[in-house]
Design an enzyme around this catalytic site. Structure first.
Site, PDB file in Angstrom:
ATOM      1  N   GLU A 115       1.221  -0.606  -5.241  1.00  0.00           N
ATOM      2  CA  GLU A 115       0.133   0.359  -5.401  1.00  0.00           C
ATOM      3  C   GLU A 115       0.758   1.740  -5.473  1.00  0.00           C
ATOM      4  O   GLU A 115       1.016   2.393  -4.470  1.00  0.00           O
ATOM      5  CB  GLU A 115      -0.853   0.294  -4.235  1.00  0.00           C
ATOM      6  N   ASP A 172       0.816  -1.201   0.000  1.00  0.00           N
ATOM      7  CA  ASP A 172       0.000   0.000   0.000  1.00  0.00           C
ATOM      8  C   ASP A 172       0.864   1.271   0.000  1.00  0.00           C
ATOM      9  O   ASP A 172       1.836   1.358   0.751  1.00  0.00           O
ATOM     10  CB  ASP A 172      -0.878  -0.014   1.264  1.00  0.00           C
TER      11      ASP A 172
END
Ligand code: GLC
Length: 629
Positions: A323, A281
Site C-alpha cells: 500500500e 500498510d
C-alpha cells in the site's frame, strides 16, 4: 554480543545450529535458500549494531518455531502455491473488501455471507482491520493494540482462523492488514516504551524536547493535518513521539532490530491463522532519516525484503500487497517477487476519476502506455476506490507532456469531486484540506462520485465504465463491497463522534441491505448496476486474455477514448475501449485496420464488423475479442 559479518560465515553458523537442533527438513531447505538473502539484508540494515547476529539468529529461530506450529493444511497450501506461482494472475481472480462490523456485524456474519461472495465470484476477501484497538476513534482499526487478539466486538482469533479455513474451502483467500509502521498508543510495547521498561525504550522514536522533531519536520510531509501538525505529538510527560498519522498511532523504530524481530513474530502468527495475503500498510513510512522526506527510503525496501525472506522460510505461500499511495515511480519500486508481489494501483484508480471529470482520457491512456508494466511474477490490484480518500498521485512530469499543470489540475479535481466545479456530477467530500499547502483529497462512494447521487444521467454508466477498466487492465480487480449495488454516501458519520472528524467515513457505509434486496430489480439503480457488473464479472472470468498483466495501449486518436489490447495466445486479443465523454464517440475504420474486421463483442455476445469503425455511446465501454492481422 556479536556484530554481523559480511560473507557466508554467519549463515553457515546459523544453518549448522539449525541442523544440530534437529530442525525439520523442509524448513532447513527453505532456510538454506533464503537465509543468505536475509543475512545480507541484515548486514545492510543492522551492520553497525553490536547485537546484529543475535537478532538475526533469533529471527531465524522464530521462523523455525512458527514453521513447526504451522497447521498441516497451510503447509499443503504453501506447496500448492509454490507449484503454481502465478495463481494470483488468473482471469478468475476477483477481490472484495469490507469492514467486518459494517458489512456483517462480526466474523460470523462474514461467514454467513460466503454464499453471496461465491455468487459474485470472489477469490480474495480483504477484511478491514479487525484487531484489538482503542475505543472510539481508532482510525478504523489502523491503530492496533494487539496483533494477536481480534477486536472482541467482532469475534475471536479462533473464529478468524476458522473463517480463513471456510473461505479457503470456498476458493477465497483471506487478506488482512499488516499494520507494521505503527501501533496504537495502547499497545503493550507502547506502554512499556513510555514507562522506560528495559528493552522497549527504543521501540518508538521519542525525544526529550523539540530539537530533533523540529529538525525532522523541516523535510517531512503532514499526513493528517486535521489531527495534528507535523510528524510528532507530545506525550503527557512533555516528551515528543513520532506519529505520522493520528496522534494515537505511534511509528515504530525499525532502526532497532528488536522491533523487526517483534514484528516478524506478529507477522508469522497471522500467517499461521490462515491469512494468505498481507496488506502491507503504509510501506513508504517505515524508515526515517534526518534531512529526508522520511518516505520511501532505500531501507524501507530492505525491510520489506527482509520480512519477505522470513516469510519464505516459514510460510512460503503468502503474498505481500503493497500500500504505497505515492508518486508512480515510487509505487512500482515496492513491487517485485522478493518484496511485494502485488500492489494497489493508485495511479490507474485516480486517473480513471480524472478522465471522468475532464471527459478526456489522455492522462489515463498515457499511464497505461508507460506505467502499467510490472516485473514478472507480480500483479496490480486494480480498484475503483478504496476505504481511503482519492489522492491525485499522477506525476507532474507526465501531465506536463500533455500541457497539464499538476497543481491547478489537482485543485480542479478536488473542486470537481466535492461538487464545487461547473459541470460536476459528483457528490464527494473533501478530506484533510490543508489551507497552508492547498493540498486536499476526496472521499465518496463510487455511486456518489460518479453521479448517481446527484441524479446525473451518466451516473450508472460511469460506475460500470470505471469497473470495466479495473476488471480488464490486468491483475486482481478489487470491489469495495456494496459498490456493486450502487451504495451511496453515508452522511450519518458526521453525527457519530468517533467518525465526525474524518470524512473517509462518508464512503464506508453500513451494508446497504436495501440495495442488495433490489439487486434483481431492473427498475432500480442497484439492480441495473448489479446486473451490468455481474455480466462483466462473468465475462472476465471466462476471458483468458484478461489473465496476467500484458497490455498494449491502443491509440484511438480520440481524446475521450481510452483503449488498449490484452493479447491472448493464438493471434487473438481483447480490445477494450472506453469513452469518458458525455456524448458518443467512435474509433474509425482506418485506426482499426491493423485488426481483422470480424470481431466479437464479449459482453453482448454479438459479432462486430470493425470495417465500419466502433461506436461508443456516452460513457460507454466495450470488450471486443479481435484478431490481430
Ligand atoms: C493506510 C490506511 C489508512 C490509514 C493509514 C494509517 O494508509 O489505508 O486508512 O489511515 O494507513 O494506518
Amino acid at each position: 554480543m556479536t556484530p554481523l559479518s559480511p560473507g557466508s560465515r554467519d549463515v553457515a553458523r546459523i544453518l549448522s545450529d539449525l541442523t544440530t537442533s534437529g530442525a525439520d527438513r523442509e524448513f532447513l531447505a527453505n532456510a538454506e535458500l533464503h537465509l543468505p538473502r536475509l543475512h545480507e539484508l541484515f548486514v545492510r540494515l543492522y551492520g553497525d549494531r553490536p547485537d546484529g547476529l543475535e537478532r538475526l539468529a533469533s529471527v531465524v529461530d522464530l521462523a523455525r518455531r512458527s514453521w513447526t506450529e504451522r497447521p498441516r493444511a497451510l503447509k499443503a497450501l504453501d506447496r500448492e502455491r509454490e507449484s503454481t506461482p502465478d495463481w494470483f494472475e488468473s482471469e478468475r481472480m476477483l477481490g472484495g473488501v469490507c469492514y467486518v462490523d459494517r458489512y456483517a456485524g462480526g466474523l460470523s456474519g462474514i461467514r454467513d455471507a460466503i454464499p453471496y461472495f461465491r455468487e459474485l465470484g470472489l477469490t480474495y476477501l480483504h477484511l478491514m482491520p479487525l484487531f484489538e484497538s482503542p475505543e472510539g476513534n481508532s482510525d478504523g482499526g489502523y491503530a492496533v493494540s494487539s496483533y494477536r487478539r481480534v477486536n472482541p466486538a467482532l469475534g475471536t482469533m479462533e473464529e478468524l482462523a476458522e473463517l480463513a479455513a471456510d473461505l479457503r474451502r470456498a476458493g477465497i483467500s483471506l487478506v488482512v492488514d499488516f499494520i507494521f509502521n505503527h501501533t496504537s498508543n495502547e499497545h503493550e510495547w507502547a506502554r512499556k516504551a513510555v514507562a522506560g521498561v528495559s528493552g522497549f525504550e527504543d521501540f518508538y522514536l521519542i525525544f526529550p524536547d523539540r530539537e530533533m522533531p523540529d529538525a525532522y519536520e523541516r523535510t517531512t510531509r503532514e499526513i493528517f493535518p486535521d489531527d495534528h501538525p507535523g510528524s510528532f505529538v507530545q506525550l503527557d510527560d512533555g516528551r515528543w513521539i513520532w506519529a505520522t498519522f493520528y496522534h494515537f498511532q505511534w511509528d515504530l523504530n525499525y532502526a532497532n532490530p528488536s522491533v523487526f524481530e517483534a514484528m516478524a513474530g506478529e507477522m508469522l502468527f497471522l500467517a499461521n491463522q490462515g491469512v494468505e495475503i498481507l496488506r502491507m500498510d503504509a510501506v513508504a513510512f517505515i524508515w526515517k532519516r534526518l534531512g529526508t522526506t522520511c518516505e520511501s527510503l532505500p531501507e524501507a525496501h530492505l525491510l520489506l525484503q527482509a520480512f519477505n525472506a522470513v516469510l519464505r522460510m516459514a510460510a512460503p505461500g503468502l503474498l505481500f500487497k503493497s500500500e504505497a499511495i505515492v508518486h508512480p515511480d515510487e509505487v512500482v519500486s515496492y513491487i517485485s517477487p522478493d518484496e511485494c508481489q502485488v500492489s494497489y494501483n493508485p495511479l490507474q484508480m485516480a486517473l480513471t476519476w480524472e478522465a471522468l471529470a475532464t471527459r478526456d482520457g489522455r492522462l489515463l491512456q498515457q499511464a497505461l502506455e508507460r506505467r502499467h508494466t510490472l516485473p514478472e511474477g507480480t500483479a496490480w490490484v486494480n480498484y475503483v476506490r478504496s476505504h481511503d480518500d482519492i489522492g491525485w498521485t499522477f506525476a507532474d512530469e507526465d501531465a506536463a507532456e500533455l500541457g497539464i499543470d499538476g497543481y491547478p489540475h489537482r485543485r480542479f479535481l478536488n473542486d470537481f469531486y466535492v461538487g464545487r466545479a461547473e459541470g460536476s456530477f459528483a457528490r464527494g467530500v473533501a478530506f484533510q484540506e490543508n489551507p497552508r499547502t492547498g493540498d486536499a483529497r476526496v472521499t465518496g462512494t463510487t455511486a456518489s462520485l460518479a453521479g448517481i447521487e446527484a441524479g446525473d444521467a451518466g451516473g450508472e454508466d460511469r460506475v460500470v465504465l470505471a469497473h470495466a477498466l479495473a476488471l480488464s487492465t490486468g491483475g486482481i480487480p478489487l470491489l469495495y463491497l456494496g459498490d456493486e449495488v450502487a451504495q451511496l454516501n453515508d452522511y450519518g458519520y458526521a453525527d457519530r463522534p468517533a467518525e465526525a472528524g474524518d470524512s473517509r467515513w462518508v464512503h464506508r457505509p453500513f451494508r446497504p441491505g436495501r440495495n442488495y434486496d433490489d439487486r434483481t430489480d431492473a427498475e432500480t439503480p442497484a439492480g441495473r448496476v448489479y446486473s451490468r457488473l455481474s455480466r462483466l464479472l462473468a465475462v472476465r472470468r471466462s476471458t483468458p486474455e484478461f489473465a496476467g498483466n500484458e497490455l498494449i495501449a491502443f491509440n484511438a486518436h480520440v481524446a475521450s477514448i481510452v483503449a488498449f489490447l490484452r493479447p491472448g495466445d493464438t493471434g487473438f486479443a481483447v480490445l477494450v475501449a472506453a469513452n469518458v465523454a458525455d456524448s458518443p464517440a467512435s474509433i474509425d475504420a482506418v485506426t482499426l485496420s491493423g485488426l481483422h474486421p470480424e470481431a466479437l463483442d464479449l459482453v453482448a455476445s454479438t459479432p462486430v464488423w470493425l470495417g465500419g469503425g466502433i461506436a461508443l455511446p456516452a460513457h460507454g465501454v466495450r470488450w471486443l475479442r479481435v484478431r490481430v492481422r
